[in-house]
Design a protein around this motif. Structure first.
Motif, short mmCIF file in Angstrom:
data_model
loop_
_atom_site.label_atom_id
_atom_site.label_comp_id
_atom_site.label_asym_id
_atom_site.label_seq_id
_atom_site.Cartn_x
_atom_site.Cartn_y
_atom_site.Cartn_z
N PRO A 99 -71.41 9.27 93.13
CA PRO A 99 -71.52 8.73 94.49
C PRO A 99 -70.51 9.30 95.48
CG PRO A 99 -71.80 6.97 92.90
CD PRO A 99 -71.39 8.20 92.11
N GLU A 100 -69.26 9.50 95.05
CA GLU A 100 -68.26 10.04 95.98
C GLU A 100 -68.61 11.45 96.40
OE1 GLU A 100 -63.42 10.69 96.47
OE2 GLU A 100 -64.28 10.44 94.46
N GLU A 101 -69.04 12.28 95.47
CA GLU A 101 -69.42 13.65 95.80
C GLU A 101 -70.58 13.66 96.80
OE1 GLU A 101 -67.02 13.94 92.17
OE2 GLU A 101 -68.69 12.63 92.75
N MET A 102 -71.56 12.79 96.58
CA MET A 102 -72.71 12.73 97.49
C MET A 102 -72.28 12.30 98.89
SD MET A 102 -75.27 13.79 95.82
CE MET A 102 -76.01 13.94 94.18
N PHE A 103 -71.41 11.30 98.97
CA PHE A 103 -70.98 10.78 100.27
C PHE A 103 -70.15 11.80 101.03
CE2 PHE A 103 -67.75 8.58 102.84
CZ PHE A 103 -68.56 7.83 103.68
N VAL A 104 -69.14 12.37 100.39
CA VAL A 104 -68.23 13.28 101.08
C VAL A 104 -68.94 14.58 101.45
CG1 VAL A 104 -66.08 14.60 100.92
CG2 VAL A 104 -66.21 12.27 100.00
N SER A 105 -69.74 15.12 100.54
CA SER A 105 -70.47 16.36 100.86
C SER A 105 -71.43 16.15 102.01
CB SER A 105 -71.21 16.89 99.63
OG SER A 105 -72.16 15.95 99.15
N ALA A 106 -72.04 14.98 102.09
CA ALA A 106 -72.93 14.68 103.22
C ALA A 106 -72.15 14.59 104.52
CB ALA A 106 -73.70 13.39 102.97
N SER A 132 -75.45 8.10 91.42
CA SER A 132 -75.68 8.49 92.81
C SER A 132 -76.97 7.87 93.33
CB SER A 132 -75.78 10.02 92.92
OG SER A 132 -74.64 10.64 92.42
N ARG A 133 -77.00 7.59 94.64
CA ARG A 133 -78.19 7.03 95.26
C ARG A 133 -78.37 7.64 96.65
NH1 ARG A 133 -78.62 0.69 95.25
NH2 ARG A 133 -76.87 0.90 96.72
N LEU A 134 -79.58 7.57 97.16
CA LEU A 134 -79.83 8.04 98.52
C LEU A 134 -78.97 7.28 99.52
CD1 LEU A 134 -81.80 10.13 99.86
CD2 LEU A 134 -83.24 8.17 100.47
N ASP A 135 -78.65 6.06 99.19
CA ASP A 135 -77.82 5.23 100.05
C ASP A 135 -76.47 5.87 100.37
OD1 ASP A 135 -79.52 3.88 98.01
OD2 ASP A 135 -79.19 2.11 99.27
N ASP A 136 -75.95 6.71 99.45
CA ASP A 136 -74.66 7.36 99.68
C ASP A 136 -74.72 8.28 100.90
OD1 ASP A 136 -73.77 6.14 97.28
OD2 ASP A 136 -74.55 7.81 96.10
N THR A 137 -75.80 9.03 101.03
CA THR A 137 -75.92 9.94 102.17
C THR A 137 -76.24 9.18 103.46
OG1 THR A 137 -78.26 10.37 101.69
CG2 THR A 137 -76.64 11.83 100.68
N ILE A 138 -76.99 8.10 103.35
CA ILE A 138 -77.29 7.29 104.53
C ILE A 138 -76.01 6.68 105.10
CG2 ILE A 138 -78.51 5.22 105.33
CD1 ILE A 138 -80.72 5.93 103.29
N ALA A 139 -75.12 6.25 104.21
CA ALA A 139 -73.83 5.71 104.66
C ALA A 139 -73.02 6.79 105.37
CB ALA A 139 -73.06 5.16 103.47
N ALA A 140 -73.06 8.02 104.86
CA ALA A 140 -72.34 9.12 105.51
C ALA A 140 -72.89 9.41 106.90
CB ALA A 140 -72.41 10.37 104.64
N ALA A 141 -74.22 9.41 107.04
CA ALA A 141 -74.84 9.66 108.34
C ALA A 141 -74.49 8.57 109.34
CB ALA A 141 -76.36 9.77 108.18
N HIS A 142 -74.39 7.34 108.86
CA HIS A 142 -74.02 6.23 109.74
C HIS A 142 -72.62 6.46 110.31
CE1 HIS A 142 -73.78 2.15 111.32
NE2 HIS A 142 -72.60 2.02 110.73
#
Length: 446
Positions: A99-106, A132-142
């Motif tokens: 999850p951290e990798e998905m969030f930060v990379s996004a 990891s979840r799609l939610d990780d990237t959605i949080a980054a976009a927010h």
């Protein structure tokens, strides 16, 4: 949110029906929406942003990305490989993400896009290791503040079943469909002006079954969301389709319900004339990824033929492991240059490339509320300072955006909210994010 008057731009590139360009133009923003466009607009009490020496365009639209790949740029072993060999090099690395990798990379990928003028981007996330979840990237976009169209991708056929990805990165098809329902119900917003819309996106014909492709199409239509996948990317892709399915990719897509106004396919480098006609008749869109296609040696997509036939075409930077950059205005320039080098210098103008990057992408993503500067459209705007060295000596400030620069925005607004201010991110502490990204990349490499 107070009214904002962007005043006295050298040019406002509207992308309206007449493709009007307003010299000395103003844009008035009210409540996240464009309220007026013209000259010498009066707005007592509005906040004023001077745009002299600048060109104002609609925000650029990115129709294909893999944001997680910003953690795997320039990976040795994949630098000089074709598509399938490149994937085999990177799959084992991506298996170590969480999850951290998905969030930060996004966050990194979205900020990079924003600085290049992008206000709306899709993302194709098709692997979900280690929770990891799609939610990780959605949080980054927010947090970053871009308008976001994430797609819930999937891979279900691993190496042991004759597929390309390792078994550790594939999922059960029942679990995939269950999570597709979850993310659509949790995050998709069908309303005009939505900041998040979700799509369904099995990765590619060589990593999922026919059943999953068909079931995803049925589910997407039931939920009223769009469909996305890779198609006809290179010669290997065509050969696989002919050997495995007995037909070309276009026929495979049509047979499984993967054509229509609610579908867009990435790459489409190897579409033939019949497939182009099919896409035009059905309203199917294409995400053109010129830099990635060059990087992987896939070829030059027939964009001129597509557009002449009436196919909706937008731009995509693709993943940062195959580009390796994420600058959307440079992608527009590359698109123009590739059509010219194959068909002649008059094959595509700078203004057409800019249209593909803005209005074209919005149409591909079904966003009729974005892509142009007109009253009633969402206030997604890019302000480009053309008084600097990149455009010095330019006779045409609009064409200069594609032909010479700048390649970084001065200011960027999404839904009337400022995301980039004076060339710097206004929503996140980018140096801290880059520091986290660098530490994660070192851990993966180590």
């Amino acid at each position: 949110m107070p009214e904002l008057l962007i005043r006295n731009a050298d040019a406002v590139v509207t992308m309206n029906g007449a493709r009007e360009e307003i010299a000395g133009g103003d844009v008035l923003i009210r409540g996240g929406v464009i309220a007026a466009v013209g000259r010498a607009l009066q707005a007592p009490g509005a906040e004023v942003l001077e745009a002299k020496g600048c060109v104002v365009t609609p925000g650029l639209v990115n129709t294909h990305h893999h944001l997680y790949q910003t953690l795997t740029r320039a990976v040795p072993g994949g630098q000089d490989a074709l598509l399938f060999g490149w994937l085999k090099t990177l799959y084992p690395i991506w298996a170590g993400f969480g999850p951290e990798e998905m969030f930060v990379s996004a966050q990194v990928g979205l900020a990079e896009l924003a600085l290049s003028g992008c206000t709306l981007t899709s993302d194709h996330l098709y692997l979900f290791p280690n929770g990891s979840r799609l939610d990780d990237t959605i949080a980054a976009a927010h947090e970053v503040g871009l308008r976001f169209h994430p797609t819930r991708g999937a891979m279900s056929i691993g190496v042991s079943d004759g597929g390309l990805p390792p078994d550790s990165l594939v999922e059960r098809e029942a679990a995939i469909l269950e999570d597709c329902i979850r993310v659509v119900d949790a995050h998709h917003d069908a309303a005009e002006g939505a900041l998040v819309r979700v799509g369904l996106a099995p990765c590619s014909p060589f990593s999922v079954s026919r059943d999953l492709m068909r079931d995803a199409a049925l589910l997407a239509r039931d939920k009223g969301v769009m469909l996305h996948t890779h198609l006809a990317e290179n010669d290997e892709d065509i050969a696989y389709s002919l050997a495995k399915f007995g037909c070309r990719p276009g026929q495979y897509a049509e047979d499984l319900g993967w054509t229509g106004a609610d579908v867009w396919h990435a790459h489409c480098v190897k579409l033939d004339s019949r497939e182009i006609d099919l896409f035009a008749r059905s309203g199917t869109g294409v995400a053109h990824c010129p830099c990635s296609n060059c990087r992987l040696g896939s070829g030059v997509a027939p964009v001129r033929a597509m557009r002449d036939a009436g196919v909706k075409v937008g731009l995509g930077v693709d993943g940062s492991a195959s580009n390796d950059a994420g600058n959307l205005v440079l992608e527009a320039r590359q698109s123009m240059l590739l059509q010219r080098v194959t068909l002649g210098a008059d094959a595509m103008s700078a203004r057409e490339a800019l249209e593909i990057a803005t209005l074209g992408g919005a149409r591909v993503l079904g966003r009729h509320d974005c892509g142009s500067i007109e009253p009633g459209k969402r206030a997604d705007l890019a302000i480009w300072d053309v008084s600097g060295i990149e455009a010095a000596g330019s006779w045409d400030p609009v064409a200069s955006l594609i032909l010479c620069g700048p390649t970084r925005v001065r200011d960027l607004f999404v839904e009337g909210r400022q995301v980039v201010r004076a060339g710097q991110m206004a929503t996140i502490d980018l140096p801290t994010v880059i520091e986290r990204q660098t530490a994660l990349a070192r851990r993966l490499a180590g």
